[in-house]
Design an enzyme around this catalytic site. Structure first.
Site, short mmCIF file in Angstrom:
data_model
loop_
_atom_site.label_atom_id
_atom_site.label_comp_id
_atom_site.label_asym_id
_atom_site.label_seq_id
_atom_site.Cartn_x
_atom_site.Cartn_y
_atom_site.Cartn_z
CD GLU A 301 -28.34 24.78 23.94
OE1 GLU A 301 -28.78 25.04 25.08
OE2 GLU A 301 -27.44 25.44 23.40
CB CYS A 335 -35.87 23.31 28.36
SG CYS A 335 -36.18 24.18 26.84
P1 NAD Z 1 -34.23 12.78 26.58
O1 NAD Z 1 -32.85 13.16 27.01
O2 NAD Z 1 -34.87 11.64 27.25
O3 NAD Z 1 -34.24 12.43 25.02
C1 NAD Z 1 -33.78 13.33 24.04
C2 NAD Z 1 -33.36 12.56 22.80
O4 NAD Z 1 -32.20 11.76 23.12
C3 NAD Z 1 -34.42 11.58 22.30
O5 NAD Z 1 -34.43 11.58 20.88
C4 NAD Z 1 -33.92 10.24 22.82
O6 NAD Z 1 -34.36 9.14 22.06
C5 NAD Z 1 -32.41 10.43 22.70
N1 NAD Z 1 -31.60 9.52 23.53
C6 NAD Z 1 -31.95 8.92 24.69
N2 NAD Z 1 -30.92 8.17 25.13
C7 NAD Z 1 -29.90 8.30 24.25
C8 NAD Z 1 -28.57 7.77 24.16
N3 NAD Z 1 -28.08 6.96 25.08
N4 NAD Z 1 -27.80 8.15 23.12
C9 NAD Z 1 -28.27 9.01 22.19
N5 NAD Z 1 -29.52 9.52 22.22
C10 NAD Z 1 -30.33 9.17 23.23
O7 NAD Z 1 -35.12 14.11 26.70
P2 NAD Z 1 -36.67 14.30 26.39
O8 NAD Z 1 -37.48 13.64 27.46
O9 NAD Z 1 -36.96 13.95 24.98
O10 NAD Z 1 -36.82 15.89 26.52
C11 NAD Z 1 -36.99 16.54 27.73
C12 NAD Z 1 -35.68 17.15 28.19
O11 NAD Z 1 -35.16 18.01 27.19
C13 NAD Z 1 -35.83 18.02 29.43
O12 NAD Z 1 -34.76 17.80 30.29
C14 NAD Z 1 -35.81 19.43 28.86
O13 NAD Z 1 -35.44 20.43 29.78
C15 NAD Z 1 -34.81 19.27 27.76
N6 NAD Z 1 -34.94 20.33 26.76
C16 NAD Z 1 -33.97 21.28 26.67
C17 NAD Z 1 -34.09 22.30 25.75
C18 NAD Z 1 -33.04 23.38 25.63
O14 NAD Z 1 -33.06 24.11 24.63
N7 NAD Z 1 -32.14 23.52 26.57
C19 NAD Z 1 -35.20 22.36 24.92
C20 NAD Z 1 -36.16 21.37 25.03
C21 NAD Z 1 -36.02 20.35 25.95
#
Ligand code: NAD
Length: 541
Positions: A301, A335
């Site tokens: 997501e 999001c």
């Molecule tokens: P992010 O992608 O930076 O991080 C999300 C998670 O992924 C964190 O736990 C991070 O440590 C981990 N991560 C980072 N690099 C990784 C890798 N290489 N391998 C595996 N895991 C890794 O996102 P964020 O800043 O925490 O959240 C904001 C984003 O999330 C925005 O883009 C927002 O729109 C999205 N979001 C989407 C929804 C939805 O339901 N569609 C809901 C909430 C947030």
């Protein structure tokens, strides 16, 4: 409300009490004086625990790892250290995967009615501890009190809704048509094994709870990695599951960087399924890399660039309030946040005037712990830089600021990440600020000649998460729903143009670059994704 009322003939005392208490949702954000008192008290209790040293949790026990830690400071004031968490390594991730593998057979063998019991207890515990969890949320990610309480409530409702789905579907075991005398055929959905759950920081409790509960109610075991911006809420969720009686190894917590812990979970052959919520670049990477030798389920997501459309047939007051609430709720760091609005020329001036008025009236910037605050800080320095860059690009691109555009400085704001809510007009409709997800309180207004043009622009996006419309014309609404490319859609919502999903009421999932499966969280097709079908043919004689 979720179907729990219909399904549970005899609710437990605790859950009946809990559902009486729970009234704060993202739509109502209604807080009583008792809530305020209890929240203020919880803030003081949490304040006394700030800066503590926490552990990971593997196989039912605290797990320290190498001893190396990451401190996390509060976005409200970087002089406040909220927590120190272990900087988990690939070895720690593997130890958690081993524990989850070990626990899988026993957990998946438990009859589903029994399996749901500790999960429902966890929901009750979350509700009981709602003020404390909300207070942590303020310090850790800067969420205001009403939105934090609503999120805690949502977390509990998610568990209950997913438990209900298992019951409504009788454990997903269905007798099929008999192939002949003395023979029967059955379809049964069965779990995969170990799921890695990787969560973002912006809904640090609800999303983590929803994803982990979805995996566990279906009989899978879990290795959970919270964001490094919100590990305390991940830890508190772990405590709730443990206290509720989730057996050792079924739920494991590993903290640390995405680049190591996250990457290991992504690469491990022993992880059978992956669920991720976060940004598109990371999610797409996981989507492509997770399954190497054979297909494995991966649910991602991701982000959004959510449009609202205001036609000449809109109730302008309703539209303006709905857009302001969706654009600036939790500082645009949802999001689902509305980050672009397309308004028909004829009503443009009236709309932008109302937009400014509502922003001024509703969006008080301040410490999220204070009762009156609508807009707390953004999450970190990177977010402030994103905001500043967007403001500079808007100015250079010929945009006009209708509101804000600057950092908030001065008394009480010196050491925090505070910015004004920003509204920009007059940018070319092709400008990057109409395309890129910024994840800060920044709204761009585009002027259009028709609904057709607004829809074309709305769909000209890599994302397809949420979209909203304001119009009193039924045919315009039908056109919008038929043609807009988005998984979550709203018409004429004052409480939020593009926001407000709730378990069992308004499911939530993205199309295109916003989500990989086309099945939404919070809805009736979610838990099935954590299972695979086994078709059984039994000859009885
Ligand atoms: P992010 O992608 O930076 O991080 C999300 C998670 O992924 C964190 O736990 C991070 O440590 C981990 N991560 C980072 N690099 C990784 C890798 N290489 N391998 C595996 N895991 C890794 O996102 P964020 O800043 O925490 O959240 C904001 C984003 O999330 C925005 O883009 C927002 O729109 C999205 N979001 C989407 C929804 C939805 O339901 N569609 C809901 C909430 C947030």
């Amino acid at each position: 409300m979720p179907s729990s009322r219909k399904v549970k003939k005899k609710p437990t005392k605790a859950s009946a009490k809990a559902s009486k208490i729970l009234r704060i949702t993202y739509a109502t954000l209604r807080i009583t004086p008792e809530d305020d008192l209890a929240y203020d008290h919880a803030v003081e209790q949490v304040r006394a625990r700030l800066g503590g040293h926490f552990a990971m949790y593997v196989n039912g026990e605290k797990w320290v790892g190498t001893g190396e830690e990451i401190p996390h400071t509060s976005p409200i004031n970087t002089d406040i250290t909220v927590s120190h968490f272990p900087k988990g390594t690939r070895d720690d991730a593997n130890a958690a995967v081993d524990a989850a593998q070990e626990a899988y057979t026993k957990w998946s063998d438990i009859p589903y009615k029994e399996r749901l019991k500790p999960l429902r207890r966890a929901a009750d515990i979350i509700v009981e501890r709602r003020y404390e969890l909300s207070a942590w949320m303020a310090f850790e990610v800067g969420k205001n009190r009403a939105e934090s309480l609503a999120e805690v409530n949502e977390a509990a409702e998610l568990i209950r809704y997913y438990c209900d789905q298992i019951e409504v579907n009788r454990g997903f075991l269905r007798q099929l048509e008999s192939p002949g005398p003395g023979q029967e055929t059955v379809s049964v959905l069965r779990p995969y094994g170990v799921w890695a759950v990787i969560a973002p920081w912006n809904f640090p409790l609800a999303l983590s709870t929803g994803m982990t509960a979805g995996a566990m109610v279906t009989g899978n075991t879990v290795v959970f990695k919270p964001s490094s911006e919100s590990p305390v809420l991940g830890y508190e969720l772990t405590r709730a599951y443990a206290k509720a009686g989730i057996p050792p190894g079924v739920f494991n917590l590993v903290t640390g960087p995405g680049a190591t812990v996250g990457a290991e979970l992504q690469e491990s052959d022993d992880v059978d399924g992956m669920i991720f919520t976060g940004s598109k670049p990371v999610g797409i990477g996981l989507y492509h890399n997770f399954a190497k030798d054979y297909p494995k389920p991966v649910i991602t997501e991701m982000g959004g660039k959510n449009p609202a459309i205001v036609t000449s047939k809109a109730d302008i007051d309703q539209a303006a309030e709905g857009v302001v609430r969706a654009a600036f709720g939790f500082g645009g760091q949802k999001c689902s946040a509305c980050s672009r609005v397309y308004v028909e020329q004829k009503v443009k001036e009236k709309f932008t005037t109302a937009l400014k008025d509502y922003t001024k009236k509703l969006v008080k910037v301040g410490d999220p712990i204070e009762k009156e605050t609508f807009l707390g800080p953004v999450i970190n320095k990177g977010a402030v830089e994103t905001y500043e860059q967007a403001a500079a690009d808007a100015r250079n691109g010929g945009g006009t600021f209708l509101y804000g555009g600057n950092q908030v400085k001065g008394d009480g704001f010196e050491n925090g990440y505070f910015v004004e809510p920003a509204i920009v007009d007059n940018l070319p409709l092709t400008h990057r600020l109409f395309k890129d997800e910024l994840f800060v309180p920044f709204l761009v207004v585009g002027t259009v000649g028709s609904l057709d043009e607004a829809l074309e622009l709305s769909n000209d996006s890599e994302y397809g998460l949420c979209a909203g419309i304001y119009s009193k014309d039924k045919r315009e609404l039908e056109t919008f729903f038929d043609r807009v490319e988005a998984g979550v859609t709203y018409a004429n919502r004052r409480a939020g143009a593009t926001t407000g999903a709730w378990p069992g009421i308004n499911s939530f999932g993205g199309w295109k670059g916003s989500g990989s499966t086309g099945k939404s969280g919070l809805g009736p097709y979610y838990v099935q994704q954590f299972m695979r079908e086994q078709s059984r043919w039994i000859v009885n004689k």
